[in-house]
Write an enzyme that holds these catalytic residues in place. Sequence first.
Site, short mmCIF file in Angstrom:
data_model
loop_
_atom_site.label_atom_id
_atom_site.label_comp_id
_atom_site.label_asym_id
_atom_site.label_seq_id
_atom_site.Cartn_x
_atom_site.Cartn_y
_atom_site.Cartn_z
N HIS A 9 -18.19 -22.03 4.01
CA HIS A 9 -18.46 -23.13 3.08
C HIS A 9 -18.10 -22.75 1.66
O HIS A 9 -17.53 -23.55 0.91
CB HIS A 9 -19.93 -23.54 3.18
CG HIS A 9 -20.32 -24.60 2.23
ND1 HIS A 9 -21.47 -24.54 1.46
CD2 HIS A 9 -19.73 -25.77 1.87
CE1 HIS A 9 -21.56 -25.61 0.71
NE2 HIS A 9 -20.52 -26.38 0.93
N GLU B 65 -14.45 -23.12 1.28
CA GLU B 65 -14.05 -24.52 1.14
C GLU B 65 -14.07 -24.94 -0.32
O GLU B 65 -13.16 -25.62 -0.81
CB GLU B 65 -14.98 -25.40 1.97
CG GLU B 65 -14.76 -26.90 1.77
CD GLU B 65 -16.06 -27.65 1.71
OE1 GLU B 65 -16.22 -28.49 0.81
OE2 GLU B 65 -16.93 -27.39 2.56
N HIS B 66 -15.11 -24.54 -1.05
CA HIS B 66 -15.19 -24.85 -2.48
C HIS B 66 -14.07 -24.15 -3.25
O HIS B 66 -13.48 -24.73 -4.17
CB HIS B 66 -16.54 -24.43 -3.03
CG HIS B 66 -17.64 -25.39 -2.71
ND1 HIS B 66 -18.18 -26.23 -3.65
CD2 HIS B 66 -18.29 -25.66 -1.54
CE1 HIS B 66 -19.13 -26.97 -3.08
NE2 HIS B 66 -19.21 -26.63 -1.81
N GLU C 291 -26.13 -26.17 -4.69
CA GLU C 291 -26.13 -27.16 -3.62
C GLU C 291 -27.22 -26.84 -2.60
O GLU C 291 -27.91 -27.74 -2.11
CB GLU C 291 -24.76 -27.17 -2.93
CG GLU C 291 -24.66 -28.16 -1.78
CD GLU C 291 -23.30 -28.14 -1.10
OE1 GLU C 291 -23.23 -28.64 0.03
OE2 GLU C 291 -22.34 -27.63 -1.70
#
Length: 459
Positions: free
Chosen positions: A62, A65-66, A144
């Site tokens: 994840h 992905e950023h 997040e």
Amino acid sequence: MPMGHTDAAHAGSGGLTATEHRLANGLRVVLSEDHLTPVAAVCLWYDVGSRHEVKGRTGLAHLFEHLMFQGSQQVSGNGHFELVQGAGGSLNGTTSFERTNYFETMPTHQLELALWLEADRMGSLLAALDEESMENQRDVVKNERRQRYDNVPYGTAFERLTAMSYPEGHPYHHTPIGSMADLDAATLEDARDFFRTYYAPNNAVLSVVGDIDPEQTLAWVERYFGSIPSHDGKQPPRDGSLPDTIGAQLREVVEAEVPARALMAAYRLPHDGTRECDAADLALTVLGGGDSSRLHNRLVRRDRTAVAAGFGLLRLAGAPSLGWLDVKTSGGVEVPDIEAAVDEELARFAAEGPTPDEMERAQAQLEREWLDRLGTVAGRADELCRYAVLFGDPQLALTAVQRVLDITPEEVQAVAKARLRPDNRAVLVYEPLAAEAEAAQPDDVNDSTGAEQEVGADK
């Protein structure tokens, strides 16, 4: 030019078609024409998710992905978003247990731009990846986690139930968001190694759906992606197989700042891509899929012991799927009363199966959901990628609706009888802290549990 073939419309595909191609470097390309509106969707799935991570580096898929939105050789900083949105398009990316995807929906005349942007970061992200972008996105992901998981009512429910449902050491034991400690431990070299291993054309599927000229689209794909070298260093994910049932009821009680008591449970269900999984989907739809479901009618309408009651399916291909039960109590109702009613309804369903009306409604509901996905260029592009990456055949996306309609009531009853049992579930009970319990009113209940299989870039 790439080699490929075109399939005629399959039975049950609703007239939808897709063509498949493969570049010399291994990139799989799926195209589907749809000239209804002048837009085109680009979807790129990489065969990497949290199941590929190792202990001590959870959340890396994840986080990466950023990082893919932090610039590449030709596009600096936030340029990817600026160029797409400036051209009238939309975009984002998400990470799940089993894949990471990136997607744009563009006006037709801007399709080439989206393909160039995706190819540029696939081929040259390492040229722009540095400590500054690493620290920036590490902080974004940690924030997040705080906003979606740690600091919201019931926010860690999905994480807790996943850890209970899949034993320690299992590739699905942790969720894609990762832990704070592991996010802090990730290094720039970890990210670079991750990119080299997984972000290669032979580990990806590209789909383009919409108002396209297939020949021109393939020419652009070859021009921009064709020179990116393949990489053979990827190891297959660890084995995710488990017994069909857990074998005992697992239970955890959490006292937290939540507005009401809650009963949540995860049931181990068949793998995605099987008839049994489709049958389980129908069973959970009858039991907890909306206001006409059995659990809603029993707990919310009749008994008035709950303000919300739902039952949904988390489909997984590399491990047993999960049936997710989520009930929020009303007033001072105790969880054992809710649990007894739930077990009574599940036992009755296992003994009797769905009625003809329930079967018809459930199949119509799932059919509508599938058609809604396949009816948009972005939804169809995503499903074509999903079936290509997880099951090896994108054409299966076009016949998924028919497979659901082919399931019989007997199959639905059988999977419920075999799987929806007390000895095949992990149970999570939320009890409000004393002050919250005294102040809580039914209107205060937040139905969000964070029970999602994917996390996104949220730009």
